[in-house]
Scaffold this motif. Structure first.
Motif, mmCIF file in Angstrom:
data_model
loop_
_atom_site.group_PDB
_atom_site.id
_atom_site.type_symbol
_atom_site.label_atom_id
_atom_site.label_comp_id
_atom_site.label_asym_id
_atom_site.label_seq_id
_atom_site.Cartn_x
_atom_site.Cartn_y
_atom_site.Cartn_z
ATOM 1 N N ARG A 57 0.837 -1.217 0.000
ATOM 2 C CA ARG A 57 0.000 0.000 0.000
ATOM 3 C C ARG A 57 0.865 1.259 0.000
ATOM 4 O O ARG A 57 0.592 2.210 -0.723
ATOM 5 C CB ARG A 57 -0.933 0.012 1.236
ATOM 6 C CG ARG A 57 -2.150 -0.894 1.090
ATOM 7 C CD ARG A 57 -3.203 -0.568 2.148
ATOM 8 N NE ARG A 57 -2.723 -0.787 3.500
ATOM 9 C CZ ARG A 57 -2.786 -1.957 4.137
ATOM 10 N NH1 ARG A 57 -3.312 -3.018 3.534
ATOM 11 N NH2 ARG A 57 -2.337 -2.081 5.372
ATOM 12 N N LEU A 60 2.226 1.679 -3.536
ATOM 13 C CA LEU A 60 1.191 2.109 -4.491
ATOM 14 C C LEU A 60 0.842 3.577 -4.286
ATOM 15 O O LEU A 60 0.682 4.334 -5.244
ATOM 16 C CB LEU A 60 -0.068 1.238 -4.342
ATOM 17 C CG LEU A 60 0.058 -0.235 -4.760
ATOM 18 C CD1 LEU A 60 -1.243 -0.981 -4.469
ATOM 19 C CD2 LEU A 60 0.424 -0.371 -6.229
ATOM 20 N N ILE A 74 -2.968 2.697 -11.519
ATOM 21 C CA ILE A 74 -3.508 2.332 -10.211
ATOM 22 C C ILE A 74 -4.917 2.885 -10.018
ATOM 23 O O ILE A 74 -5.740 2.295 -9.330
ATOM 24 C CB ILE A 74 -2.555 2.835 -9.089
ATOM 25 C CG1 ILE A 74 -1.211 2.109 -9.193
ATOM 26 C CG2 ILE A 74 -3.148 2.619 -7.708
ATOM 27 C CD1 ILE A 74 -0.096 2.709 -8.362
ATOM 28 N N ILE A 79 -6.427 3.435 -2.113
ATOM 29 C CA ILE A 79 -5.407 2.391 -2.296
ATOM 30 C C ILE A 79 -5.782 1.104 -1.548
ATOM 31 O O ILE A 79 -5.493 -0.002 -1.997
ATOM 32 C CB ILE A 79 -4.023 2.908 -1.780
ATOM 33 C CG1 ILE A 79 -3.536 4.065 -2.649
ATOM 34 C CG2 ILE A 79 -2.990 1.807 -1.712
ATOM 35 C CD1 ILE A 79 -3.143 3.719 -4.049
ATOM 36 N N ASP A 81 -8.422 -0.358 -1.389
ATOM 37 C CA ASP A 81 -9.307 -1.238 -2.156
ATOM 38 C C ASP A 81 -8.619 -1.850 -3.378
ATOM 39 O O ASP A 81 -9.225 -2.615 -4.118
ATOM 40 C CB ASP A 81 -10.538 -0.440 -2.646
ATOM 41 C CG ASP A 81 -11.301 0.155 -1.476
ATOM 42 O OD1 ASP A 81 -11.266 -0.471 -0.396
ATOM 43 O OD2 ASP A 81 -11.889 1.240 -1.643
ATOM 44 N N THR A 82 -7.359 -1.489 -3.592
ATOM 45 C CA THR A 82 -6.674 -1.954 -4.791
ATOM 46 C C THR A 82 -6.115 -3.361 -4.592
ATOM 47 O O THR A 82 -5.337 -3.601 -3.677
ATOM 48 C CB THR A 82 -5.507 -0.992 -5.139
ATOM 49 O OG1 THR A 82 -6.019 0.331 -5.170
ATOM 50 C CG2 THR A 82 -4.891 -1.334 -6.478
ATOM 51 N N GLU A 86 -5.316 -7.108 -9.869
ATOM 52 C CA GLU A 86 -6.121 -6.366 -10.850
ATOM 53 C C GLU A 86 -5.327 -5.275 -11.576
ATOM 54 O O GLU A 86 -5.812 -4.671 -12.519
ATOM 55 C CB GLU A 86 -7.329 -5.734 -10.145
ATOM 56 C CG GLU A 86 -8.409 -6.771 -9.866
ATOM 57 C CD GLU A 86 -9.405 -6.310 -8.813
ATOM 58 O OE1 GLU A 86 -9.483 -5.085 -8.566
ATOM 59 O OE2 GLU A 86 -10.074 -7.186 -8.240
ATOM 60 N N LEU A 87 -4.105 -5.032 -11.111
ATOM 61 C CA LEU A 87 -3.288 -4.004 -11.766
ATOM 62 C C LEU A 87 -2.681 -4.578 -13.049
ATOM 63 O O LEU A 87 -2.452 -5.785 -13.153
ATOM 64 C CB LEU A 87 -2.170 -3.539 -10.826
ATOM 65 C CG LEU A 87 -2.645 -2.840 -9.545
ATOM 66 C CD1 LEU A 87 -1.458 -2.480 -8.670
ATOM 67 C CD2 LEU A 87 -3.449 -1.597 -9.869
#
Ligand SMILES: [Zn+2]
Length: 456
Positions: A57, A60, A74, A79, A81-82, A86-87
């Motif tokens: 985190r 990112l 991104i 962040i 929720d990232t 999925e990136l």
């Protein structure tokens, strides 16, 4: 756990002579950093994974804040929720685009120096990127930490052999440093660190140099060792004091590994890249299995069309370098394939990689699209002809070129035998060109891989 220094060979004057001080700052910080890495990599798994998620985190957030390139990837949402999976995947050309457009993502205000670094290009197109001072310090600490994790003897010498492109007398130069243990030097009198750079070395002179001091930890490319074994017996390495062979740059062949193991020299490899540093270290108990350097990277495996997977866990290696603040490496495609497992058979409770193969160097692409592994031992070629060096390249779907260096010409019998050897490994569908050359033009590549596929 028992933390005990009775087996650590401390200097007689290892400790500080300043008031209210035990160990001087330099070695103390280095030792503390070793403890950090060992705690993270060998300690409680949940604690480690929570730490990794926090570090991810942080990274990112930094990347999205400092870079338009990364903001776009991104997204602008929270962040937290990232999800990493999925990136988008970061390819070498994406990386080049980010570096060229934005430079380092650390500024002088951050007070962390950055340096520009480039790969040698041996495994594809060379790439340029930035590393921070922290990354360099980490690499030194991680290397030293392995001595403690494995309980390696800290007093032994290290001998590093590195290929270069500059000719010299006898084909090699020697430099000696006092201590292979970096900043632990004031605390622990390690052996000497002998650094040998070579270019077509005179083997007799090189062996003489190696035998002069005890070799200790031998850090060298397997191809050099295989070439040396044409003129010396494996027991030479034992007699010259080799305690362990740490292969560099390419995987070590089973036969070479067995040769060393049978005379009591363990072989322990490292899986790393110039871009992100340490990725995995070979298990002491399971050859070919690498404990992931969880204090440095997150590793994902994704399916790849060029790989016939036995299970869903073999595929393309993506690494996320948790400390890549100068140039972020997030889901970076290294160009390797490997198998990922959740834990090691030795009991180590952390992810492990096995079947690691450089996609672009160890594989052969067939005319029908199939990809297979391809490995010709130096010994198989030396059984056919005498030479200084060799290089095998797949240059087209149906064509393999073999260059034999240090020869003006080859006899028709030698040529035919090389063609037969290559076809035996690759298949009959390949046209094989064998060329005798005075010197192989390695270009800027210092790794000098014996085989390279130029299609993948
Ligand atoms: Zn293990």
């Amino acid at each position: 756990m028992k933390l005990d220094f009775s087996q650590v060979p401390l200097h007689d004057r290892a400790f500080s002579e300043k008031p209210m001080t035990f160990i001087d700052e330099g070695p103390k910080n280095f030792l503390a950093a070793i403890l950090d890495l060992v705690a993270i990599e060998t300690g409680n798994r949940t604690a480690r994974e929570n730490w990794q998620q926090s570090q991810l985190r942080n990274l990112l957030r930094h990347a999205a804040h400092r870079s338009a390139f990364w903001r776009e990837r991104i997204g602008s949402g929270d962040i937290r929720d990232t999800a990493l999976a999925e990136l988008p995947i970061l390819s070498r050309s994406d990386l080049t685009r980010q570096v060229e457009a934005e430079g380092p993502l650390l500024s002088p205000l951050d007070r962390i120096p950055t340096i520009k670094h480039g790969t040698s290009g041996s495994s594809g197109t060379p790439v340029q990127f930035f590393l921070s001072q922290m990354n360099l310090e980490y690499n030194a600490v991680r290397a030293a930490a392995q001595y403690f994790i494995e309980g390696r003897d800290l007093r032994l010498n290290s001998t590093r052999l590195r290929p270069v492109l500059t000719p010299s007398k006898n084909g090699f130069t020697v430099r000696t440093d006092d201590n292979p243990l970096g900043s632990l030097g004031p605390l622990i009198p390690g052996g000497i660190f002998k650094y040998i750079e070579y270019y077509n070395p005179n083997m007799e002179a090189l062996c003489e140099e190696l035998a002069r001091d005890s070799i200790g930890y031998l850090l060298a490319q397997p191809t050099l060792i295989e070439t040396m074994l044409q003129s010396v017996d494996p027991t030479f390495f034992k007699r010259a004091g080799t305690a362990m062979f740490n292969p560099r740059a390419s995987a070590v062949d089973t036969e070479l590994r067995d040769k060393f193991s049978s005379i009591g020299i363990p072989v322990r490899s490292t899986y790393s890249s110039e871009e992100v540093g340490s990725i995995g270290l070979e298990c002491q108990a399971n050859a070919g299995v690498y404990h992931v350097s969880t204090s440095n990277v997150l590793v994902e495996i994704i399916p790849d069309a060029s790989v016939r997977t036995v299970s869903g866990t073999t595929g393309l290696v993506l690494v996320t370098h948790l400390h890549s603040y100068a140039t972020p490496f997030i889901r970076y495609d290294l160009g390797d394939i490997a198998t990922l497992a959740d834990r090691c058979p030795c009991g180590h409770d952390g992810p492990v990689l096995s079947n690691i193969q450089g996609r672009s160097k160890a594989l052969l692409k067939h005319p029908n699209g199939r990809v297979s592994t391809f490995y010709v031992r130096a010994r198989e070629l030396t059984a056919i002809a005498e030479f200084d060096e060799y290089r095998i390249r797949q240059i087209a779907l149906d064509r393999i070129v073999v260059e034999i260096g240090g020869r003006d010409s080859l006899t028709p019998e030698e040529t035919a035998a090389v063609v037969a050897l290559i076809r035996r490994h690759a298949g009959d569908e390949f046209q094989v060109d064998v060329r005798a050359v005075a010197r192989i033009d390695w270009g800027a590549s210092v790794k000098r891989l014996g085989y390279r596929c130029e299609l993948l």
